[in-house]
Design a protein around this motif. Sequence first.
Motif, short mmCIF file in Angstrom:
data_model
loop_
_atom_site.label_atom_id
_atom_site.label_comp_id
_atom_site.label_asym_id
_atom_site.label_seq_id
_atom_site.Cartn_x
_atom_site.Cartn_y
_atom_site.Cartn_z
N SER A 81 0.87 -1.18 0.00
CA SER A 81 0.00 0.00 0.00
C SER A 81 0.90 1.23 0.00
CB SER A 81 -0.89 0.02 1.25
OG SER A 81 -0.08 0.19 2.41
N GLY A 82 0.28 2.39 -0.21
CA GLY A 82 1.06 3.62 -0.10
C GLY A 82 1.68 3.74 1.27
N MET A 83 0.92 3.40 2.32
CA MET A 83 1.44 3.54 3.68
C MET A 83 2.62 2.60 3.94
SD MET A 83 0.08 6.13 4.73
CE MET A 83 1.12 6.14 6.19
N TYR A 106 -1.11 14.17 4.10
CA TYR A 106 -2.00 13.02 4.26
C TYR A 106 -1.94 12.53 5.72
CZ TYR A 106 -4.07 8.48 3.92
OH TYR A 106 -4.87 7.39 4.15
N GLU A 165 4.82 17.08 0.65
CA GLU A 165 3.73 16.88 -0.31
C GLU A 165 3.58 18.20 -1.04
OE1 GLU A 165 -0.07 15.61 1.15
OE2 GLU A 165 0.78 13.84 2.09
N ASN A 169 -2.26 17.52 0.53
CA ASN A 169 -3.56 16.87 0.74
C ASN A 169 -4.13 17.39 2.06
OD1 ASN A 169 -5.69 15.10 0.96
ND2 ASN A 169 -4.45 13.25 1.08
N ASP A 194 6.10 12.84 -1.39
CA ASP A 194 4.93 12.02 -1.72
C ASP A 194 4.33 12.63 -2.98
OD1 ASP A 194 2.38 10.95 -1.98
OD2 ASP A 194 2.11 10.71 0.18
N THR A 196 1.95 11.46 -4.93
CA THR A 196 0.68 10.83 -5.27
C THR A 196 -0.25 11.78 -6.03
OG1 THR A 196 0.82 9.44 -3.31
CG2 THR A 196 -1.35 9.70 -4.28
N PHE A 197 -0.37 13.03 -5.54
CA PHE A 197 -1.31 13.97 -6.17
C PHE A 197 -0.85 14.37 -7.57
CE2 PHE A 197 -4.46 16.11 -3.13
CZ PHE A 197 -4.65 14.94 -2.43
N SER A 216 1.20 6.59 -3.33
CA SER A 216 0.10 5.67 -3.14
C SER A 216 -0.34 5.29 -4.55
CB SER A 216 -1.06 6.34 -2.38
OG SER A 216 -2.19 5.48 -2.45
N THR A 218 -2.27 3.15 -5.30
CA THR A 218 -3.72 2.92 -5.18
C THR A 218 -4.49 3.96 -5.99
OG1 THR A 218 -3.23 2.34 -2.87
CG2 THR A 218 -5.54 2.77 -3.43
N LYS A 219 -3.89 5.14 -6.14
CA LYS A 219 -4.59 6.29 -6.72
C LYS A 219 -4.41 6.31 -8.25
CE LYS A 219 -5.63 7.62 -2.48
NZ LYS A 219 -5.15 6.60 -1.56
N LEU A 228 -5.02 -1.77 -3.68
CA LEU A 228 -4.11 -0.95 -2.86
C LEU A 228 -2.68 -1.31 -3.21
CD1 LEU A 228 -6.70 -0.78 -0.68
CD2 LEU A 228 -4.88 0.32 0.60
N LEU A 229 -1.86 -0.29 -3.43
CA LEU A 229 -0.46 -0.50 -3.81
C LEU A 229 0.37 0.73 -3.45
CD1 LEU A 229 -0.43 -1.84 -7.50
CD2 LEU A 229 0.48 -3.03 -5.51
N LEU A 348 -8.80 8.94 -4.30
CA LEU A 348 -8.68 9.83 -5.46
C LEU A 348 -7.95 9.11 -6.58
CD1 LEU A 348 -5.43 11.35 -5.37
CD2 LEU A 348 -6.40 11.55 -3.10
C1 PLP Z 1 -1.07 11.67 -0.57
C2 PLP Z 1 -1.27 10.28 -0.05
N1 PLP Z 1 -0.21 9.57 0.36
C3 PLP Z 1 -0.32 8.32 0.85
C4 PLP Z 1 -1.55 7.71 0.94
C5 PLP Z 1 -1.64 6.31 1.51
O1 PLP Z 1 -1.85 5.39 0.49
P1 PLP Z 1 -2.59 3.97 0.68
O2 PLP Z 1 -4.01 4.27 1.02
O3 PLP Z 1 -2.39 3.32 -0.65
O4 PLP Z 1 -1.90 3.25 1.78
C6 PLP Z 1 -2.69 8.39 0.51
C7 PLP Z 1 -4.03 7.74 0.62
O5 PLP Z 1 -5.05 8.38 0.57
C8 PLP Z 1 -2.55 9.72 0.01
O6 PLP Z 1 -3.61 10.43 -0.39
#
Ligand code: PLP
Length: 398
Positions: A81-83, A106, A165, A169, A194, A196-197, A216, A218-219, A228-229, A348
């Motif tokens: 997962s992202g986490m 986040y 970030e 977020n 991070d 992700t966005f 993440s 996942t997004k 989830l990844l 997202l």
């Molecule tokens: C910016 C950001 N980083 C990390 C995460 C964590 O990712 P995950 O839910 O895949 O563990 C999220 C999840 O919403 C996120 O929005």
Amino acid sequence: MVVGMTDSSYTAETRLVAGGRPAHEDLAPVNPPIAMSSTFRQMGPSDLNTYARFSNQSWDGLEEVVADLEGAELPGLVFASGMAAVAAVQDLLPVGSIILLPEHTYMASVSMAQRLEARGIARVVRLDIENTESVLAELEKAAVDAGVTPENINYAAPKVLLWMESPTNPMMEVADLPTILAATRRLGIVSAVDNTFATPLGQQPLALGADVVVHSATKAIAGHSDVLLGLAVTSNPVLRDAMRAHRTTNGAIAGPFEAWLGLRGIRTLALRLERSAASALELARRLQEHPAVELVRYPGLPTDPGFERARAQMSTFGSVLSVTLKADAVQTDRVVGALKLWTPATSLGGVESLIERRRRHTSEPASVPESMLRMSVGIENVDDLYADLVQALSLLEV
Ligand SMILES: Cc1ncc(COP(=O)(O)O)c(C=O)c1O
């Protein structure tokens, strides 16, 4: 077997389709096969590839493609997962270290840092990332307090870590990444972004000076809200070995099928992002004019405070915007409940549009307005998306 994309003269949107595929040989499958195996046949001394927690050929394609898009010199690392990817970085902090994070980040990334603090491992410092002068001052103070310099930097156990970030977020603030990341290099601070966005197509933090990028996946990378990844990408071999050891030992590994879904998802990232970002900008423009709207934050909006920075360091502005209504929490929830096309849900980056009042999470800070909606724009028709918002906003008397 997955082969490397050798021709870097292709554009990113071609490389993400062509990379991470089996060799061009007769009867080779077009997509990498999924190895559903927990262990691998091997005689003699063990190496890193004998067991599926250490390594798995089903990870290779995704790790290769994302590293390529992020401009990394080493393959990426995929996580459960992202986490799990965030943990592989934050858990490197030794006792007595300092972690600096934006005020708006986040929530779980903040919680993880706070848990390190509660266990006496790291001190947490929060940053107003729109104020570059104050960020630079905090970085300098942390470097002095921890005694770090570029000469004594330890990438496997950083004494100071900047966690970034941009856009944040859920507030969509934009940091001056080149200036801030140059300062970390000057001061001997390890930096993680991070991404992700922004997605790997929208922003490349390694080129802007970051040591490691996490996603993440996942997004937007997987893109369909069905898996989830996580991913971590770096060009630093010491940092990569440390994160890989964390993954192997702690076991937060991606399943082979999940990694395969991530690779399948990223094939269409350029197309999805093009549509989503164009619609996000159009919605930002229209909502800015709507009488029920107090404030729109989207880095691609020329009137946004982050626009000039975003234009300098991002190639697309992403699919997420935040919209604050002239309403209280109850009225805002009523608007969200009246939507028919938008789905009220967290997360997202998927093909379907999602909307969420972020303060429904008690862990969001009070600086996030009660009536702020985080909107993740999917690939539906923009007029349909806007019409749905207009009919729901008509519940507010303005
Ligand atoms: C910016 C950001 N980083 C990390 C995460 C964590 O990712 P995950 O839910 O895949 O563990 C999220 C999840 O919403 C996120 O929005």
